[in-house]
Design a protein around this motif. Structure first.
Motif: not given
Length: 257
Positions: A216-244
């Motif tokens: 993707t040609g760039r370094l990550g940004r803190p909000e990239d990790i924030g987005d991933a954590c929001v997703f995993l804490a949200s109802p969108l990830a209700s059937w996701i557990t034990g995943h990296d």
């Protein structure tokens, strides 16, 4: 700019190590999505208060909590205080606090090793155990550990860090098995190289090599990790557990031969 959709409306979250970098990005994104956020620090007091102030300035709820996460009682007290502030509720925990010293394995002492393990692994264990006790009585919740791509791809001078992050990934998978029946989901997010102020000046060769290697040609940004954590804490990830969830711009897909 992040897309704000209220994915975490009504949630009460605790983010450890929220004073800077990735922790700040996670805390701000949780608040933007509607969560009340307890932001933890050990030494970065001013920076953490700045994060809380930014959340409040935009109409959100935040509180600053201090604790030493190398001590089990500190972890338990932190979770208890966060839940009390949340009116007896804690729906999300992000175990972000960690250390990443640089040291040769050959000269490393047992004390050096233990200092990293105490923060990066033992603190995660104790905070997760305490949070799960709160969550299971309230019908469930989510725990997300911040691991690293170095859990699978070791780097020189990071032996203690890499080992601790690999253990964090396996802890999450084990916790997902045992806490799943109580409605508690446990996952990890493994960041690649995340940009911060001064990084390009301090490590120009490493930044250059990363930018050449990452699809993707760039370094990550803190909000990239924030987005991933929001997703995993949200109802969108209700059937996701034990995943990296690897968030590295695709650099792990690059051939090593």
């Amino acid at each position: 700019m992040p897309v704000v959709s209220g994915l975490l409306a009504g949630q009460v979250a605790l983010v450890t190590g929220a004073g800077g970098g990735i922790g700040r990005g996670i805390a701000l994104r949780f608040a933007e999505e509607g969560a009340a956020v307890a932001v933890h620090c050990r030494t970065s007091v001013r920076a953490t208060h700045d994060v809380a102030a930014r959340i409040r300035d935009t109409g959100g709820r935040a509180v600053v909590l201090r604790a030493d996460l190398t001590v089990e009682d500190g972890c338990r007290r932190l979770v208890r205080d966060a839940a009390e502030w949340g009116g007896g509720r804690l729906t999300a925990l992000v175990n972000n606090a960690g250390v990443q010293p640089v040291q040769e394995l050959a000269g490393m002492t047992a004390a050096d090793w233990q200092a990293v393990v105490d923060t990066n692994l033992s603190g995660v264990f104790a905070c997760t155990q305490a949070a799960a006790e709160v969550m299971r009585t309230a019908g469930g919740g989510t725990v997300t550990h911040i691991a690293s791509i170095e859990a699978r791809n070791p780097a020189p001078l990071h032996a203690h860090y890499c080992a601790s992050k690999a253990a964090v990934v396996m802890h999450a998978r084990s916790a997902a098995l045992e806490y799943g029946p109580y409605g508690v989901r446990v996952n990890t997010v493994s960041p690649g190289l995340i940009d911060r102020e001064g990084l390009a000046e301090e490590w120009p060769e490493g930044v250059r090599r990363w930018q050449q290697a990452v699809p993707t040609g760039r370094l990550g940004r803190p909000e990239d990790i924030g987005d991933a954590c929001v997703f995993l804490a949200s109802p969108l990830a209700s059937w996701i557990t034990g995943h990296d969830l690897v968030v590295d711009g695709g650099v792990s897909a690059r051939p090593t031969w």
